[in-house]
Design an enzyme around this catalytic site. Sequence first.
Site, short mmCIF file in Angstrom:
data_model
loop_
_atom_site.label_atom_id
_atom_site.label_comp_id
_atom_site.label_asym_id
_atom_site.label_seq_id
_atom_site.Cartn_x
_atom_site.Cartn_y
_atom_site.Cartn_z
N ASN A 8 -0.66 3.66 5.23
CA ASN A 8 0.60 2.91 5.33
C ASN A 8 1.31 3.03 3.98
O ASN A 8 0.93 2.38 3.02
CB ASN A 8 0.30 1.44 5.66
CG ASN A 8 1.57 0.60 5.67
OD1 ASN A 8 2.68 1.13 5.67
ND2 ASN A 8 1.40 -0.72 5.68
N TRP A 9 2.35 3.87 3.94
CA TRP A 9 3.04 4.11 2.66
C TRP A 9 3.96 2.96 2.29
O TRP A 9 4.50 2.92 1.19
CB TRP A 9 3.86 5.40 2.74
CG TRP A 9 3.06 6.66 2.87
CD1 TRP A 9 1.69 6.77 3.01
CD2 TRP A 9 3.56 8.00 2.88
NE1 TRP A 9 1.33 8.10 3.10
CE2 TRP A 9 2.46 8.88 3.03
CE3 TRP A 9 4.84 8.55 2.78
CZ2 TRP A 9 2.61 10.27 3.07
CZ3 TRP A 9 4.99 9.94 2.82
CH2 TRP A 9 3.88 10.78 2.96
N LYS A 10 4.20 2.05 3.22
CA LYS A 10 5.14 0.94 3.00
C LYS A 10 6.48 1.48 2.52
O LYS A 10 6.88 2.56 2.93
CB LYS A 10 4.54 -0.08 2.02
CG LYS A 10 3.12 -0.49 2.41
CD LYS A 10 2.67 -1.74 1.74
CE LYS A 10 1.21 -1.98 2.06
NZ LYS A 10 0.76 -3.31 1.75
N HIS A 94 2.51 -5.92 11.20
CA HIS A 94 1.93 -5.99 9.85
C HIS A 94 2.27 -7.36 9.25
O HIS A 94 3.35 -7.90 9.48
CB HIS A 94 2.51 -4.86 8.98
CG HIS A 94 1.75 -4.68 7.70
ND1 HIS A 94 1.91 -5.54 6.64
CD2 HIS A 94 0.82 -3.78 7.33
CE1 HIS A 94 1.10 -5.15 5.65
NE2 HIS A 94 0.42 -4.09 6.05
N GLU A 96 3.19 -8.24 6.46
CA GLU A 96 4.41 -8.29 5.63
C GLU A 96 5.64 -8.47 6.52
O GLU A 96 6.61 -9.11 6.13
CB GLU A 96 4.50 -7.02 4.76
CG GLU A 96 3.49 -7.07 3.63
CD GLU A 96 3.03 -5.74 3.10
OE1 GLU A 96 3.64 -4.70 3.44
OE2 GLU A 96 2.04 -5.72 2.34
N GLU A 166 -6.59 -7.14 9.43
CA GLU A 166 -6.14 -7.14 8.04
C GLU A 166 -6.06 -8.58 7.53
O GLU A 166 -5.03 -9.25 7.71
CB GLU A 166 -4.76 -6.49 7.93
CG GLU A 166 -4.73 -5.04 8.33
CD GLU A 166 -3.70 -4.26 7.53
OE1 GLU A 166 -4.10 -3.29 6.89
OE2 GLU A 166 -2.53 -4.66 7.50
N GLY A 172 -3.29 -5.72 -0.60
CA GLY A 172 -2.60 -5.49 -1.87
C GLY A 172 -3.12 -6.34 -3.02
O GLY A 172 -2.50 -6.41 -4.08
N SER A 209 -7.08 -3.64 0.85
CA SER A 209 -7.67 -3.14 -0.40
C SER A 209 -8.82 -2.16 -0.18
O SER A 209 -9.81 -2.18 -0.92
CB SER A 209 -8.10 -4.30 -1.29
OG SER A 209 -6.98 -5.11 -1.63
N GLY A 230 -3.31 0.88 2.49
CA GLY A 230 -1.99 0.77 1.89
C GLY A 230 -1.94 1.54 0.57
O GLY A 230 -1.77 2.75 0.55
N GLY A 231 -2.11 0.82 -0.53
CA GLY A 231 -1.96 1.40 -1.87
C GLY A 231 -2.72 2.71 -2.08
O GLY A 231 -2.17 3.68 -2.63
C1 PEP Z 1 -1.73 -2.44 4.28
O1 PEP Z 1 -0.64 -2.21 3.83
O2 PEP Z 1 -1.88 -2.51 5.51
C2 PEP Z 1 -2.86 -2.60 3.36
C3 PEP Z 1 -4.03 -2.84 3.86
O3 PEP Z 1 -2.58 -2.50 2.04
P1 PEP Z 1 -3.66 -2.32 0.85
O4 PEP Z 1 -4.63 -1.26 1.26
O5 PEP Z 1 -2.84 -1.91 -0.36
O6 PEP Z 1 -4.33 -3.63 0.65
#
Ligand code: PEP
Length: 251
Positions: A8-10, A94, A96, A166, A172, A209, A230-231
Amino acid sequence: MKMTVVGNWKMNLAQNSARELVRSLAQAGVKSDNAVDVIVCPPYTLLGTVADLQIEGIAIGAQNCHHAAKGAFTGEISAEMLVEIGCRYVILGHSERRRDQHEDNELIGRKAHHALQSGLRPIICIGETLEQRKNGETFSVIKDQLDKIITSATAECVSSCIVAYEPIWAIGTGLAASAEQAEEVHVCIREHLKACAVADLVPLLYGGSVTADNAAALFACRNIDGALVGGASLKVDEFSSIVQAAREVVH
Ligand code: PEP
């Protein structure tokens, strides 16, 4: 079950950096095979850019879509538009978007239903807040989210989706759930989906994470069928190590 790793590049990257990332991933051997499906989810403006590269073995997903096919919905993007540009998946619900766009489970279910009818496979996100976890409400929150999504999407529809657990406190933050914490929620999700007459073949991904360091331990859990990343999905070495860890899993 086959593993699935989703990046997930956001709201990150630009035209050149997106091309560079996908080409570097391909060079590093990141691709779908018999053991793992690899999906990247760029922001809307980069979907066509990545699709045009036609990289074999890396499927493309979007980060959201509307619940209608077309119409007077300024600023929205439909599932049909995403299919046309080359998407096969879409992340829905998601945390967010639940937080910033106030999306609720009923809307997420409607989006999932429409996305599936349009030819996209939804990746539905659920998860509890830190406060809910501290109050011992994790399982009830997860089941309630699933129930409401299934009510508006139907059990039959959800059986064709991917579900991503999640925990909001892990996204994050660098504070991933332990393998034990994730696995016990995945068992709860698996059993609840069965009780709701949703097939037990739904892939259950963990997100929050995930890194090259913790992926193998999470993937070793029987009910964890992959990750929503994500990251770490923006870093070639990290993402390719996570995909490699998924490839090595024997459940
Ligand atoms: C996400 O954006 O769905 C996510 C899990 O982010 P991260 O891996 O950065 O915690």
